[in-house]
Design a protein around this motif. Structure first.
Motif, PDB file in Angstrom:
ATOM      1  N   GLY A  59      40.822  34.100  54.127  1.00 36.09           N
ATOM      2  CA  GLY A  59      42.285  34.772  53.982  1.00 36.09           C
ATOM      3  C   GLY A  59      42.773  34.902  52.546  1.00 36.09           C
ATOM      4  N   TYR A  60      42.069  34.345  51.512  1.00 35.08           N
ATOM      5  CA  TYR A  60      42.434  34.593  50.262  1.00 35.08           C
ATOM      6  C   TYR A  60      42.697  35.898  49.582  1.00 35.08           C
ATOM      7  CZ  TYR A  60      41.218  29.443  49.967  1.00 35.08           C
ATOM      8  OH  TYR A  60      41.292  28.156  50.018  1.00 35.08           O
ATOM      9  N   ALA A  61      43.623  36.145  48.647  1.00 29.36           N
ATOM     10  CA  ALA A  61      43.819  37.436  48.028  1.00 29.36           C
ATOM     11  C   ALA A  61      42.322  37.260  47.089  1.00 29.36           C
ATOM     12  CB  ALA A  61      44.804  37.539  47.033  1.00 29.36           C
ATOM     13  N   PHE A  62      41.863  38.435  46.969  1.00 27.16           N
ATOM     14  CA  PHE A  62      40.609  38.612  46.334  1.00 27.16           C
ATOM     15  C   PHE A  62      41.002  39.644  44.822  1.00 27.16           C
ATOM     16  CE2 PHE A  62      38.150  36.517  48.876  1.00 27.16           C
ATOM     17  CZ  PHE A  62      36.860  36.691  48.861  1.00 27.16           C
ATOM     18  N   PRO A  63      40.365  39.290  43.713  1.00 31.57           N
ATOM     19  CA  PRO A  63      40.376  40.294  42.699  1.00 31.57           C
ATOM     20  C   PRO A  63      40.112  41.705  42.984  1.00 31.57           C
ATOM     21  CG  PRO A  63      38.932  38.853  42.060  1.00 31.57           C
ATOM     22  CD  PRO A  63      39.475  38.354  43.565  1.00 31.57           C
ATOM     23  N   ALA A  64      40.138  42.476  42.115  1.00 36.35           N
ATOM     24  CA  ALA A  64      39.504  44.041  42.551  1.00 36.35           C
ATOM     25  C   ALA A  64      38.005  43.990  42.570  1.00 36.35           C
ATOM     26  CB  ALA A  64      40.000  45.066  41.629  1.00 36.35           C
ATOM     27  N   PHE A  65      37.244  42.959  41.870  1.00 39.93           N
ATOM     28  CA  PHE A  65      35.805  43.045  42.065  1.00 39.93           C
ATOM     29  C   PHE A  65      35.391  41.797  42.533  1.00 39.93           C
ATOM     30  CE2 PHE A  65      31.474  42.133  40.415  1.00 39.93           C
ATOM     31  CZ  PHE A  65      31.158  43.107  40.827  1.00 39.93           C
ATOM     32  N   ALA A  66      34.481  41.961  43.674  1.00 39.25           N
ATOM     33  CA  ALA A  66      33.911  40.885  44.296  1.00 39.25           C
ATOM     34  C   ALA A  66      32.554  41.032  44.654  1.00 39.25           C
ATOM     35  CB  ALA A  66      34.576  40.102  45.205  1.00 39.25           C
TER      36      ALA A  66
END
Length: 171
Positions: free
Chosen positions: A130-137
């Motif tokens: 449930g963590y917020a991710f940056p635009a690129f993963a």
């Protein structure tokens, strides 16, 4: 990096640093542990180490900052506070599979500009937490060719087992 054992993530970091040096990059590694002995894999591989005290200023001047492992969370947060304009150059390389172990220290993953993981299972595990991710993963496989990855994803395994082993596996 927080760890200079001769195990997975420290060795992947050193291998990546060496490949970047071969490609012409000026690479420096900051160490949370002050271990500049010849036993340190960075030192013995010829990857220049800098003390953690110099890491913020060096990272602020760098074109790219790779933060190694989930253990780097507090360093990333501190760097972001000190140099908010530079945090867009931070790639966070998460090696760990179980985000629950880091729930107290990893507050946000989107403080880095990009996340990379060693495996799809690891990426999925952190996404599902449930963590917020940056635009690129994405997933990276240092030292493994794209051809090998494609071949390994095929459903048929080319190894033929002798009949005695096949019988043992059925029983």
């Amino acid at each position: 990096s927080h760890d200079w054992t001769r195990t997975g993530s420290p060795l992947l970091l050193i291998e990546t640093a060496l490949e970047m040096q071969k490609a012409g990059f000026n690479v420096r590694v900051a160490a949370l542990q002050y271990d500049f002995s010849e036993d340190n894999p960075a030192v013995s591989s010829g990857v220049p180490l800098i003390p953690i005290a110099d890491a913020f200023s060096a990272a602020n001047e760098a074109d790219l900052v790779v933060a190694n492992t989930a253990e780097a969370s507090m360093w990333i947060d501190s760097f972001r506070v000190r140099f908010p304009h530079s945090s867009a150059r931070v790639v966070w390389w998460i090696h760990e599979l179980d985000p629950r172990k880091y729930a107290d220290s990893v507050v946000r993953l989107d403080h880095a500009d990009a996340l990379i993981f060693d495996s799809q299972a690891s990426l999925d595990s952190w996404e599902n937490a449930g963590y917020a991710f940056p635009a690129f993963a994405d997933v990276v496989h240092p030292g493994v060719s794209d051809t090998w990855i494609l071949e390994s994803q095929k459903s048929a395994f080319p190894l033929s087992l002798p009949s005695c082993q096949r019988r043992w596996m059925r029983d």
